[in-house]
Motif scaffolding. Structure first.
Motif, mmCIF file in Angstrom:
data_model
loop_
_atom_site.group_PDB
_atom_site.id
_atom_site.type_symbol
_atom_site.label_atom_id
_atom_site.label_comp_id
_atom_site.label_asym_id
_atom_site.label_seq_id
_atom_site.Cartn_x
_atom_site.Cartn_y
_atom_site.Cartn_z
ATOM 1 N N THR A 273 0.840 -1.185 0.000
ATOM 2 C CA THR A 273 0.000 0.000 0.000
ATOM 3 C C THR A 273 0.878 1.238 0.000
ATOM 4 O OG1 THR A 273 -1.847 1.089 1.119
ATOM 5 C CG2 THR A 273 -0.125 0.125 2.508
ATOM 6 N N SER B 103 0.718 5.985 0.310
ATOM 7 C CA SER B 103 -0.039 7.194 0.609
ATOM 8 C C SER B 103 -0.819 7.677 -0.602
ATOM 9 C CB SER B 103 0.922 8.292 1.068
ATOM 10 O OG SER B 103 1.908 8.538 0.066
ATOM 11 N N LEU C 242 -4.471 2.642 -2.214
ATOM 12 C CA LEU C 242 -4.709 1.713 -1.112
ATOM 13 C C LEU C 242 -4.080 0.351 -1.355
ATOM 14 C CD1 LEU C 242 -6.068 1.230 1.590
ATOM 15 C CD2 LEU C 242 -8.166 0.592 0.366
ATOM 16 N N HIS C 243 -4.252 -0.194 -2.552
ATOM 17 C CA HIS C 243 -3.714 -1.515 -2.864
ATOM 18 C C HIS C 243 -2.848 -1.429 -4.118
ATOM 19 C CE1 HIS C 243 -6.354 -3.301 0.112
ATOM 20 N NE2 HIS C 243 -7.410 -2.761 -0.487
ATOM 21 N N ASN D 290 -6.543 -0.588 -7.587
ATOM 22 C CA ASN D 290 -7.918 -0.135 -7.357
ATOM 23 C C ASN D 290 -8.811 -0.638 -8.474
ATOM 24 O OD1 ASN D 290 -6.940 1.184 -5.165
ATOM 25 N ND2 ASN D 290 -7.016 3.228 -6.057
#
Length: 209
Positions: free
Chosen positions: A87, A89, A92-93, A120
């Motif tokens: 992950t 900043s 997310l993935h 995503n």
């Protein structure tokens, strides 16, 4: 012939098609469309080669598997390849593929490349590429380079089109006992990116989802 019939006959005799002139201002020529201020479209004359970027702190953490073996390229002694997930900043993935090469000349730093891919569900082609180089003398107890500096390269797309950035990269090795065929070392690995990343901020397709 009655009065109504004579009137209808006169009206038919007077009927004839009439052609009216069309004012020039109602018709736009193709040349007018290309002249600034002369039509619906104007040609752009501004220079956008220095389009401003919005910079933010960037960090990413991954974990995965690595193998080290003899380099297949002239001038290099060993090579490392790793893949994994994590992950950041900025997303997310994500997945990562990373490789570096250690030169035969020990006075030269190891060089590498990484590809950070967004996972995503609504993202397509969001890739962030980085080139990195080992910090001289920065190695772990086994002599493996573990500290690097990175910069964004041209292998970018989607949200990261036109991006710029730089920072530091840390590799944390967890050697395993089982070695793949042809490997001199293998195991799990941690990857940590820190730095700053600038984007145009107009390529995020998730905002329209």
């Amino acid at each position: 012939m009655n009065r109504r019939t004579r009137s209808s006959a006169r009206n038919k005799a007077r009927f004839a098609p009439v052609f009216e002139g069309l004012e020039g201002r109602l018709v736009l020529s193709s040349s007018a469309l290309s002249i600034p201020g002369g039509g619906l479209a104007a040609s752009a004359t501004g220079d956008v080669s220095s389009f401003p970027l919005r910079f933010r702190p960037f960090n990413a953490k991954y974990q995965g598997f690595y193998t080290i073996g003899p380099a297949q390229s002239p001038g290099f002694a060993t090579q490392l390849y790793m893949y994994g997930g994590g992950t950041s900043s900025s997303f997310l993935h994500g997945d990562i593929q990373l490789a570096y090469y250690v030169p035969v000349d020990a006075s030269q730093p190891a060089v590498g490349m990484a590809n950070l891919m967004v996972k995503n569900i609504s993202s397509t082609g969001d890739d962030l590429g980085a080139d990195f180089q080992a910090v001289p003398g920065a190695v772990d107890k086994a002599g493996r380079p573990n500290q690097f500096t990175w910069t964004v390269n041209s292998n970018v797309g989607g949200t990261y089109a036109g991006a710029e950035g730089s920072g530091t990269l840390q590799l944390i090795y967890y050697p395993g006992r089982k070695l793949p065929r042809g490997a001199t070392a293998a195991g799990r690995i941690g990857v940590v990116f820190r730095g700053s990343l600038g984007t145009t901020n107009i390529n995020n397709i998730t905002r329209n989802s």
